[in-house]
Design a protein around this motif. Structure first.
Motif, PDB file in Angstrom:
ATOM      1  N   LEU A 179      -8.973   0.748 -25.550  1.00 58.04           N
ATOM      2  CA  LEU A 179     -10.166   1.168 -26.279  1.00 58.04           C
ATOM      3  C   LEU A 179      -9.984   0.974 -27.784  1.00 58.04           C
ATOM      4  CD1 LEU A 179     -11.332   4.378 -24.421  1.00 58.04           C
ATOM      5  CD2 LEU A 179     -12.541   2.217 -24.628  1.00 58.04           C
ATOM      6  N   TRP A 180      -8.767   1.032 -28.246  1.00 55.22           N
ATOM      7  CA  TRP A 180      -8.530   0.950 -29.688  1.00 55.22           C
ATOM      8  C   TRP A 180      -7.432  -0.058 -29.976  1.00 55.22           C
ATOM      9  CZ3 TRP A 180     -10.980   1.731 -33.897  1.00 55.22           C
ATOM     10  CH2 TRP A 180     -10.298   1.761 -35.132  1.00 55.22           C
ATOM     11  N   HIS A 181      -7.800  -1.156 -30.581  1.00 56.42           N
ATOM     12  CA  HIS A 181      -6.824  -2.158 -30.974  1.00 56.42           C
ATOM     13  C   HIS A 181      -6.561  -2.120 -32.463  1.00 56.42           C
ATOM     14  CE1 HIS A 181      -6.181  -4.396 -27.295  1.00 56.42           C
ATOM     15  NE2 HIS A 181      -7.461  -4.264 -27.028  1.00 56.42           N
ATOM     16  N   GLY A 182      -7.158  -1.201 -33.112  1.00 57.75           N
ATOM     17  CA  GLY A 182      -7.054  -1.190 -34.567  1.00 57.75           C
ATOM     18  C   GLY A 182      -8.273  -1.859 -35.170  1.00 57.75           C
TER      19      GLY A 182
ATOM     20  N   LEU B 142     -13.594  -5.871 -33.255  1.00 62.95           N
ATOM     21  CA  LEU B 142     -14.312  -4.619 -33.469  1.00 62.95           C
ATOM     22  C   LEU B 142     -15.485  -4.851 -34.407  1.00 62.95           C
ATOM     23  CD1 LEU B 142     -14.112  -1.665 -32.647  1.00 62.95           C
ATOM     24  CD2 LEU B 142     -13.001  -1.217 -34.825  1.00 62.95           C
ATOM     25  N   LEU B 143     -15.236  -5.679 -35.426  1.00 62.14           N
ATOM     26  CA  LEU B 143     -16.300  -6.000 -36.365  1.00 62.14           C
ATOM     27  C   LEU B 143     -17.457  -6.687 -35.639  1.00 62.14           C
ATOM     28  CD1 LEU B 143     -17.330  -6.242 -39.290  1.00 62.14           C
ATOM     29  CD2 LEU B 143     -16.209  -8.471 -39.383  1.00 62.14           C
ATOM     30  N   PHE B 144     -17.101  -7.635 -34.769  1.00 57.54           N
ATOM     31  CA  PHE B 144     -18.134  -8.348 -34.023  1.00 57.54           C
ATOM     32  C   PHE B 144     -18.939  -7.376 -33.167  1.00 57.54           C
ATOM     33  CE2 PHE B 144     -15.537 -12.518 -34.079  1.00 57.54           C
ATOM     34  CZ  PHE B 144     -16.042 -12.806 -35.342  1.00 57.54           C
ATOM     35  N   SER B 145     -18.237  -6.440 -32.541  1.00 50.70           N
ATOM     36  CA  SER B 145     -18.943  -5.457 -31.721  1.00 50.70           C
ATOM     37  C   SER B 145     -19.937  -4.682 -32.559  1.00 50.70           C
ATOM     38  CB  SER B 145     -17.953  -4.487 -31.078  1.00 50.70           C
ATOM     39  OG  SER B 145     -17.214  -5.140 -30.089  1.00 50.70           O
TER      40      SER B 145
ATOM     41  N   VAL C 259     -16.455   0.420 -19.723  1.00 50.91           N
ATOM     42  CA  VAL C 259     -15.638  -0.731 -19.383  1.00 50.91           C
ATOM     43  C   VAL C 259     -16.237  -2.002 -19.970  1.00 50.91           C
ATOM     44  CG1 VAL C 259     -16.753  -1.080 -17.145  1.00 50.91           C
ATOM     45  CG2 VAL C 259     -14.421  -1.880 -17.502  1.00 50.91           C
ATOM     46  N   GLY C 260     -17.556  -1.992 -20.176  1.00 51.08           N
ATOM     47  CA  GLY C 260     -18.209  -3.136 -20.800  1.00 51.08           C
ATOM     48  C   GLY C 260     -17.670  -3.399 -22.186  1.00 51.08           C
ATOM     49  N   PHE C 261     -17.331  -2.329 -22.876  1.00 51.69           N
ATOM     50  CA  PHE C 261     -16.768  -2.466 -24.218  1.00 51.69           C
ATOM     51  C   PHE C 261     -15.411  -3.150 -24.159  1.00 51.69           C
ATOM     52  CE2 PHE C 261     -13.984  -0.503 -27.479  1.00 51.69           C
ATOM     53  CZ  PHE C 261     -14.587  -1.052 -28.597  1.00 51.69           C
ATOM     54  N   LEU C 262     -14.584  -2.727 -23.208  1.00 50.47           N
ATOM     55  CA  LEU C 262     -13.256  -3.332 -23.052  1.00 50.47           C
ATOM     56  C   LEU C 262     -13.388  -4.837 -22.859  1.00 50.47           C
ATOM     57  CD1 LEU C 262     -11.551  -0.880 -20.522  1.00 50.47           C
ATOM     58  CD2 LEU C 262     -11.393  -0.878 -23.023  1.00 50.47           C
ATOM     59  N   GLY C 263     -14.305  -5.203 -21.943  1.00 47.19           N
ATOM     60  CA  GLY C 263     -14.476  -6.614 -21.632  1.00 47.19           C
ATOM     61  C   GLY C 263     -14.937  -7.397 -22.840  1.00 47.19           C
ATOM     62  N   LYS C 264     -15.903  -6.840 -23.566  1.00 48.66           N
ATOM     63  CA  LYS C 264     -16.462  -7.570 -24.695  1.00 48.66           C
ATOM     64  C   LYS C 264     -15.422  -7.747 -25.794  1.00 48.66           C
ATOM     65  CE  LYS C 264     -20.834  -7.444 -24.965  1.00 48.66           C
ATOM     66  NZ  LYS C 264     -22.221  -7.043 -25.148  1.00 48.66           N
ATOM     67  N   GLU C 265     -14.651  -6.712 -26.032  1.00 44.07           N
ATOM     68  CA  GLU C 265     -13.575  -6.817 -27.039  1.00 44.07           C
ATOM     69  C   GLU C 265     -12.629  -7.955 -26.659  1.00 44.07           C
ATOM     70  OE1 GLU C 265     -12.322  -3.966 -29.701  1.00 44.07           O
ATOM     71  OE2 GLU C 265     -14.343  -4.774 -29.887  1.00 44.07           O
TER      72      GLU C 265
END
Lengths: 794, 552
Positions: free
Chosen positions: A488-491, A496-499, A382-388
């Motif tokens: 989880l996937w926005h394309g 995504l690059l920042f992550s 869920v941390g990934f979702l938030g950061k995105e």
């Protein structure tokens, strides 16, 4: 809801009695109310998300519109899940963490539960004052929990620091609440959100409230109390300093951002302080060796992150903030509990001493890894979702957004780096180090840690649920044309690059940790906030001691001096600016006044120089007689008579007392440095009084209404040509009789006291024991009083 | 009196029409004064062994009866009236203040009457007073009083020879204490109801003189106690003189001592401002002195420290109520129209008071002195409410007074319980680890300290909240900011005591906690219960404090 909060508190009150007999049972019992709250909340998820919020109010002090208002809305829902869920888990965990007879445990159980209840009240509060009440109660609970055994000096100090900083912030926040409430005419949060007030007061309120939020959520420059509070037992740190209390500030910002959407400095301040805190916290976390301290600075950093997201006031940022709030609570609680297990089983939590622990505690290591995935913002947590979502929120905007984005990116790099450091430090094999011994951990310890860690992944995978939860809150900012949704996937896009950059940068930073540490050592040591706090406290203490030493010396002359100076400054300055000296003041009316004045002046000089008590008293008498003489010269023989009488009486009284005192003043010579100010103050006081008397007598403009009557009627009514005499013996004869009676009574009392003392002394010829001097004091009291009244009448 | 003489009187003056007196309204004051006088007679005529019980019974009974009379009158009272030729105003604030004073007086008398904590009572014993060896020393110590007050304790804690004799325990305490306290209370009641400055001055003296005496009557540490009494007296006389001078100037300005007339004169006239400003300045100095507002606070720490603890409680609670009652009345009735002139002066005074109380309080190592400084800071907070010249400011200040008074009485009650063999352990080090020895006392004291710090669920929070929100409504935001910072800093020294009690190891030879007698227990319980009740259900007192303003 109120019932739930009360249930927490009531069970907490009852717990100590259980804890004395069976500690484990006590903790199990304590876990019940949070579990009930959790269940209740889970039941309400559906309706609340569909917009049917639960509201409860209780009139508290209706006259000034004080009420306790609780409301379960989407934001409160997310926080309740955290507070109750993590609360129940931590209590269960404590059951195994504390030893069977640990006194810490006995104290902690009721306190933790009470804290959970108060925290529940805080997140549910819909009224600013209710919120403040719970806010301060969390402060006290946390103080008691952190202070704990408190035998060590350090733990006392850090408890005090936490308390001070948060209480200070809380009071400032209360002021903000009052300003906000008064300018809006309501203290209900929901009404404030519906009709955000406008005006200058709102801007002030925003700043004041932010101070409160920053102190509670350990933002720069108030962040230092949080790492200092890490002396508390680990379950407490896990609950207070990860999942709930420090979230209060962030929660408050989230609550009030809809109110302050139009106020520029609200989001500017949160952004500036949030980003700075995120970066500084992350940087500090990279250099800690104590796992708990590392997590603490990590928490500081994450709170800064949350502050930015929730203070911005756009829908996307709110979605990001809400999901990060959940994510952070889950992974930080899990990690703290893991560190607790490590500490408990291995006996240390110093990175330099731990090595190869993953072999000894495989399940614990697995739990930690799962939690770290969420912390570092890796999919599918869920941390990934938030950061995105966070990266998305600041993607489209002006210069400000770009700067924030850059700051968040840097912060995320640090986050990944310290996540790696944590995992590596706690569990990895380290070269040149033997494997640390550790006892295998039981399921009772691991499970409570594993549940939130896994929940973080579950919420990530089942992202539609998370999206529902956060969107419900974020929709208060308006949905707009194309609302952002968590996925989880926005394309392939910039976030995504920042992550990816954050991940790569973080890993690189961790790999280069030795060089980074060297770099830090070479950097000039910055002026830390902790040192600032200590300096301020020391300065305060020194000032206080200094001032007390100067002012409160217990010396009457000093006190009198202070009062005189105040009089000189306050009415004196008024006189100086307002009044003008009357023109043409004759220096004397009659020649006889001059010698009398000279006599008085000489006597005054003599009093000041006198060494013997009796001399001083006699000289004071001379002054009095001199003034009496002036009365005669001015044609007031009756007044003079009274003056002579009073002088004589006072003298007699003085002599009675002086018999008991040493003949000379025993006071040693004052230091020459003290003499000059004394003289200056005394002379200034005298001059002031003289000038004032002159001014006052000339400033009177209103006709003397009272005397007009007497002057008009003295001749025909009383047959007297002296008005004063007529007043004393005729118009106000009854008063005079009263006065005489009082004097007579007082004189009788004095006389009988003198006789009684003598009689007693004669009876009891104890060596070196004279009669009490307390009595003469009383006597002078009465005499002085009478003479004062006498003068007043004249 | 013969007819001729009667005729002459008529010639000189018209027959005097006695002013109507509302006996029902002033019944509480009359009752109190009567009881005080009866108390003096009891002293004179009853045998020594009966006095204590009679005096205690008389005082407590009078307080209760006066309270009942007050309640009965308040039930049917309208907005208020003036009586005794307009010298006394019995309006809602007066009734509230009277009720507060009676209740606080009740608690204080209970504390004063206790004879179990200190064997025979905390006051100088009957036989001791007349032979107190230290009387002489006190006076000479005073004239050399440049040294710190604390230095005087060394030789004073030793009981005088007569004390050690068995007679001391039997003879008990001096029971003059009770009539003195009753006189003082009556003075306070008149003080806050006085509708003209002259009555106010008389009441000021009536309330002060007994207090000066009471301060000097401690059984232990005689020197300190007497030094405190003399200091209080001298500085108090000074302040009274200021008051009187201010009164005279205001009379010169307006031609009347009546508050209403002064108000009229200030409202619209081209009279000399010099007299008005100087008069206000001096008058207010006198009032602020009584309320121990900084910078006129100098006496407070020494006197609080030296006086017997029960008297300190009485002074701290009741005097503050009375003094602020009078300040409120003077400011709101007489000086409201000229508020532009003095407003900022009192702003400054309030700030100074808070700063002095907080900064100097930080260093104190003696608990009584610490509470004294806290009272100075609280006086600053009260002043914030008092200069908000609105109904909310008035009722907020009244509520604050009630809340503060009960907390303070209970605080001093608890302080009197913690003792070593040499009397009360007022030094803070003695309080270390108290929670380990006596959890209940520590918990009660913690609660009271939290109330003083203004933490929610205590009356202290409610009081602060009312006062500060009233001040904000009146546009004094900067002042409230300072007040809040001051209360945060003040919280520091309360919390430090809590930390000390809970987180320190008790010293091996530390003080013990005496089992309180019924009287002290009752007083402390009363204070704690009121503190809690007002914190949770403030409406109880709020409804009463908030009806109507002053009548003049």
């Amino acid at each position: 809801m109120l019932v739930l909060v009360l249930a927490h508190l009531l069970v907490a009150v009852a717990l100590p009695f259980v804890a004395v007999r069976a500690m484990r049972l006590a903790f199990a019992l304590a876990a019940l109310p949070p579990a009930a709250a959790l269940a209740w909340t889970l039941v309400h998820i559906g309706p609340v998300l569909r917009g049917r919020e639960v509201v409860e109010t209780l009139a508290w002090a209706p006259r000034i519109d004080l009420e306790i208002a609780l409301r379960l809305d989407p934001l409160a829902l997310a926080m309740t899940l955290l507070v109750s869920g993590v609360g129940a888990l931590v209590l269960l965990y404590s059951r195994y963490y504390f030893g069977r007879d640990s006194p810490d445990g006995k104290r902690s159980a009721p306190l933790l539960l009470a804290f959970a209840g108060v925290m529940l009240g805080l997140v549910l509060a819909d009224d600013l004052i209710t919120l403040y009440v719970f806010w301060e109660l969390t402060t006290i609970c946390s103080f008691l929990l952190v202070g704990q055994a408190g035998i060590s000096r350090e733990s006392r100090r850090s408890a005090l620091q936490a308390l001070l900083v948060t209480t200070l912030g809380g009071l400032v926040m209360l002021l903000g609440f009052i300003v906000l409430g008064e300018s809006a005419g309501t203290y209900r949060v929901s009404e404030l959100v519906a009709n955000p007030p406008r005006g200058a007061g709102v801007g002030v309120a925003a700043v004041l409230i932010l101070v409160g939020a920053f102190t509670k959520s350990a933002q720069l420059p108030f962040h230092n109390w949080l790492p200092a509070a890490m002396v508390a037992p680990t379950p407490i740190s896990a609950y207070l300093h990860a999942a709930s209390m420090v979230k209060a500030g962030v929660f408050l910002v989230a609550r009030l951002t809809p109110v302050f959407v139009g106020v520029t400095h609200w989001w500017v301040l949160t952004a500036v302080f949030g980003v700075t805190t995120m970066i500084v916290g992350g940087w500090r976390a990279l250099h800690e060796y104590d796992l708990k301290k590392l997590l603490a600075y990590g928490t500081v950093s994450q709170l800064g992150f949350l502050m930015v997201l929730l203070g911005t006031g756009t829908r996307t940022a709110a979605v990001a903030g809400d999901s990060m709030l959940l994510a952070h609570g889950l992974f930080k609680a899990a990690l703290f509990l893991v560190v607790g297990i490590v500490d408990h089983q291995a006996g240390t939590r110093d990175i330099r001493e731990l090595s190869g622990l993953w072999k000894r505690l495989p399940w614990v290591a697995a739990t930690a890894t799962v939690a770290v995935v969420s912390m570092a913002g890796l999919p599918p947590a869920v941390g990934f979702l938030g950061k995105e979502a966070a990266f998305e929120a600041f993607l489209h905007g002006g210069l400000g957004s770009t700067v924030i984005e850059a700051g968040l990116l840097l912060g995320s790099v640090f986050t990944v780096a310290y996540s790696a450091r944590l995992l590596w430090g706690a569990f990895a094999d380290k070269p040149r180090q033997t494997t640390t011994e550790a006892i295998a951990a039981g399921a009772g310890l691991v499970l409570p840690a594993a549940v939130p860690a896994v929940a973080g992944i579950v919420l990530g995978v089942a992202y539609p649920i998370t999206d529902d939860l956060s969107s419900a809150y974020a929709d208060t900012y308006g949905t707009g044309a194309d609302p952002y949704h968590l996925a989880l996937w926005h394309g392939l896009n910039l976030p995504l690059l920042f992550s990816a950059i954050a991940l790569a940068g973080g890993v690189a930073l961790h790999a280069a940790r030795e060089r980074v540490t060297n770099l830090r050592a070479r950097l000039p040591k910055p002026f830390t906030a902790q040192r600032a706090y200590e300096r301020i406290m020391a300065l305060l203490e020194r000032t206080a001691v200094g001032v007390t030493g100067r002012i409160q010396v217990g010396s009457l002359p000093t006190y009198l001096g202070i009062i005189l100076i105040t009089v000189l400054v306050v009415p004196g300055s008024v006189l100086l600016t307002r009044a003008s000296l009357p023109d043409a003041v004759p220096v004397w009316h009659r020649l006889l006044q001059i010698p009398l004045a000279v006599v008085i002046l000489i006597a005054i000089a003599g009093v000041v120089r006198a060494r013997r008590r009796l001399t001083a008293v006699v000289l004071v008498g001379v002054i009095g007689y001199g003034i009496g003489g002036l009365f005669i010269v001015d044609g007031g023989p009756d007044l003079a008579l009274a003056q002579f009488l009073v002088e004589t009486l006072t003298m007699v009284a003085f002599v009675f007392v002086l018999r008991r005192l040493p003949a000379r003043f025993v006071q040693s010579e004052p230091a020459p440095g003290l003499r000059v100010p004394k003289v200056v103050i005394a002379v200034a006081g005298g001059v002031f009084m003289a000038v004032a008397a002159l001014l006052f007598s000339s400033a009177r403009q209103a006709p003397p209404t009272a005397s007009r009557y007497y002057i008009a009627h003295a001749e025909e009514g009383a047959g007297a040509t002296n008005v004063v005499n007529a007043i004393i013996v005729d118009f106000r004869a009854l008063d005079t009789v009263g006065e005489i009676a009082v004097l007579a009574v007082a004189a009788t009392g004095v006389a009988s006291l003198v006789l009684a003392t003598r009689y007693q002394r004669r009876r009891r010829r104890g060596p070196g024991r004279s009669g009490s001097a307390a009595k003469p004091t009383d006597r002078t009291t009465a005499d002085d009083h009478d003479s004062r009244r006498e003068e007043a009448r004249e | 009196m013969g007819p001729v003489q009667a005729g002459a009187v008529v010639l000189a003056q018209q027959p005097v029409e006695p002013p109507p007196i509302e006996y029902a309204a002033i019944a509480p004051v009359l009752l109190m004064l009567t009881a005080a006088c009866v108390g003096v007679i009891v002293e004179a005529f009853l045998p020594r062994h009966q006095r204590w019980s009679v005096q205690v019974g008389l005082s407590l009974l009078t307080l209760v009866v006066a309270g009942v009379a007050l309640g009965a009158y308040a039930r049917g009272a309208g907005t208020g009236l003036t009586t005794l030729a307009g010298t006394i105003a019995v309006d809602t604030p007066t009734l509230f203040l009277w009720g507060t004073l009676l209740a606080l007086g009740f608690a204080s008398i209970l504390l004063i009457a206790d004879r179990s904590v200190e064997q025979g009572g905390a006051f100088v014993a009957e036989s001791d007073a007349s032979s107190g060896s230290s009387g002489l020393g006190a006076s000479s110590g005073l004239s050399a009083s440049s040294g710190p007050a604390r230095g005087a304790t060394a030789d004073s804690s030793a009981p005088s020879p007569t004390m050690t004799r068995a007679t001391a325990g039997v003879s008990g305490m001096r029971t003059e204490v009770f009539p003195l306290a009753m006189f003082s209370l009556s003075g306070m009641m008149v003080f806050c109801a006085a509708n003209d400055l002259l009555t106010m001055f008389i009441a000021l003296e009536v309330l002060s003189l007994p207090l000066y005496l009471l301060c000097g009557l401690a059984k232990r540490r005689r020197l300190l106690s007497q030094e405190a009494a003399v200091k209080y007296f001298l500085l108090g006389a000074f302040a009274s003189a200021f008051f009187l001078y201010g009164l005279a100037l205001l009379y010169g300005y307006s031609g009347s001592v009546k508050l209403a007339a002064i108000s009229e004169a200030t409202a619209g006239s081209d009279r000399s401002d010099t007299l008005l400003f100087a008069g206000i300045g001096l008058l207010v100095v006198g009032l602020l002195f009584k309320a121990s507002v900084g910078p006129f606070h100098a006496w407070t720490p020494d006197v609080y420290h030296g006086a017997p603890t029960a008297v300190t409680g009485f002074m701290a609670a009741c005097t503050k109520v009375a003094a602020f009652g009078a300040i409120l009345r003077v400011l709101q009735v007489a000086l409201e129209a000229s508020s532009w002139e003095w407003h900022y002066v009192l702003w400054t005074v309030a700030v100074l008071s808070m700063l002095i109380g907080v900064v100097l309080g930080l260093t104190q190592t003696d608990i009584k002195r610490m509470i004294a400084y806290s009272s100075i800071a609280h006086a600053g907070f009260l002043l914030v409410g008092a200069i908000a010249l609105t109904d909310r400011g008035l009722s907020g200040t009244l509520f604050y007074l009630l809340a503060y008074g009960f907390t303070t009485v209970a605080v001093f009650g608890v302080i009197s319980l913690v003792r070593t063999s040499e009397g009360e352990a007022t030094h803070l080090s003695g309080w270390a680890g108290l929670a380990k020895r006596s959890p209940l006392v520590a918990a009660v004291f913690t609660f009271l300290l939290l109330a003083l710090a203004g933490i929610p669920m205590t009356s202290g929070f409610m009081g602060k909240f009312y006062v500060f929100s009233a001040a904000v409504t009146d546009g004094m935001v900067p002042l409230v900011v300072i007040a809040l910072v001051a209360s945060a800093a003040a919280a520091f020294f309360y919390l430090r005591v809590i930390v000390l009690m809970y987180f320190n190891e008790p010293a091996a030879d530390g003080p013990t906690v005496s089992v309180p007698g019924a009287f002290t227990t009752a007083a402390i319980t009363l204070g704690v219960v009121v503190t809690l009740l007002l914190g949770v259900l403030p409406t109880l007192a709020w409804n009463w404090a908030n009806v109507g303003g002053f009548v003049s």
